[in-house]
Scaffold this active site. Structure first.
Site, PDB file in Angstrom:
ATOM      1  CE  LYS A  41      47.396  34.190  52.148  1.00 42.14           C
ATOM      2  NZ  LYS A  41      46.141  33.737  53.183  1.00 42.14           N
ATOM      3  NE  ARG A  90      35.397  27.410  48.463  1.00 43.64           N
ATOM      4  CZ  ARG A  90      37.438  27.931  48.715  1.00 43.64           C
ATOM      5  NH1 ARG A  90      37.054  28.926  48.041  1.00 43.64           N
ATOM      6  NH2 ARG A  90      38.667  27.102  48.559  1.00 43.64           N
ATOM      7  CB  SER A 128      39.810  35.708  48.959  1.00 42.82           C
ATOM      8  OG  SER A 128      38.894  36.045  49.629  1.00 42.82           O
TER       9      SER A 128
END
Length: 163
Positions: A41, A90, A128
């Site tokens: 990543k 979330r 993010s």
């Protein structure tokens, strides 16, 4: 001593991450915020920058340590002699992925448990990547990230001159 690990890329750490970390720190004697090093990543911030931002943002929580790890989380957990993974939730959309990861970790290491902490509703949309995208397009991220993260985002993505 009961300790837990809160893993993530934290690229960068957001106020939603802080909420989960603070709640977890209240439940455990020690919380390790574990910053994932993922060579596949492309991160915006280096692992050292991410650790520094997390340490600054959580400096008021005395039982939190910030570390980094590469490879399997369960291997890191064993090295740290820790049996509890903390994951933030979330929205319902997080559940399927987190549930699959918890089952995989249980298959790899049956002695390790995963607990989920539901974030505050004000952070339910926050990630993010969303923070970075909003910021890069000139949107306000007021209340989404700690001051040190905001400063570093300004340094990394200076405002473009409008001509």
């Amino acid at each position: 001593m009961l300790k837990a690990v809160y893993p993530g890329s934290f690229d960068p750490i957001t106020n939603g991450h802080l909420y989960v970390a603070e709640r977890a720190a209240a439940l455990f004697d020690e919380l390790i915020l574990a910053v994932l090093i993922n060579p596949q990543k492309r991160s915006t911030f280096t692992v050292e920058e991410r650790k520094t931002m997390a340490r600054e943002a959580l400096s008021h929580v005395t039982n939190v340590r910030v570390k980094s790890f590469e490879g399997l989380l369960v291997d890191f957990m064993r090295r740290e002699r820790c049996r509890v993974i903390v994951r933030g939730m979330r929205a319902l959309s997080d559940f399927e992925y987190e549930f699959q990861m918890a089952l995989m970790n249980r298959e790899l290491a049956p002695e390790i448990e995963t607990i989920f902490i539901v974030t505050d509703a004000q952070y339910s949309y926050l990630s993010s990547s969303a923070v970075k995208e909003v910021f890069q397009f000139g949107g306000s991220i007021q209340g989404m990230v700690p001051p040190g993260v905001y400063r570093r985002l300004r340094e990394r993505f200076p405002p473009k001159d409008l001509m």
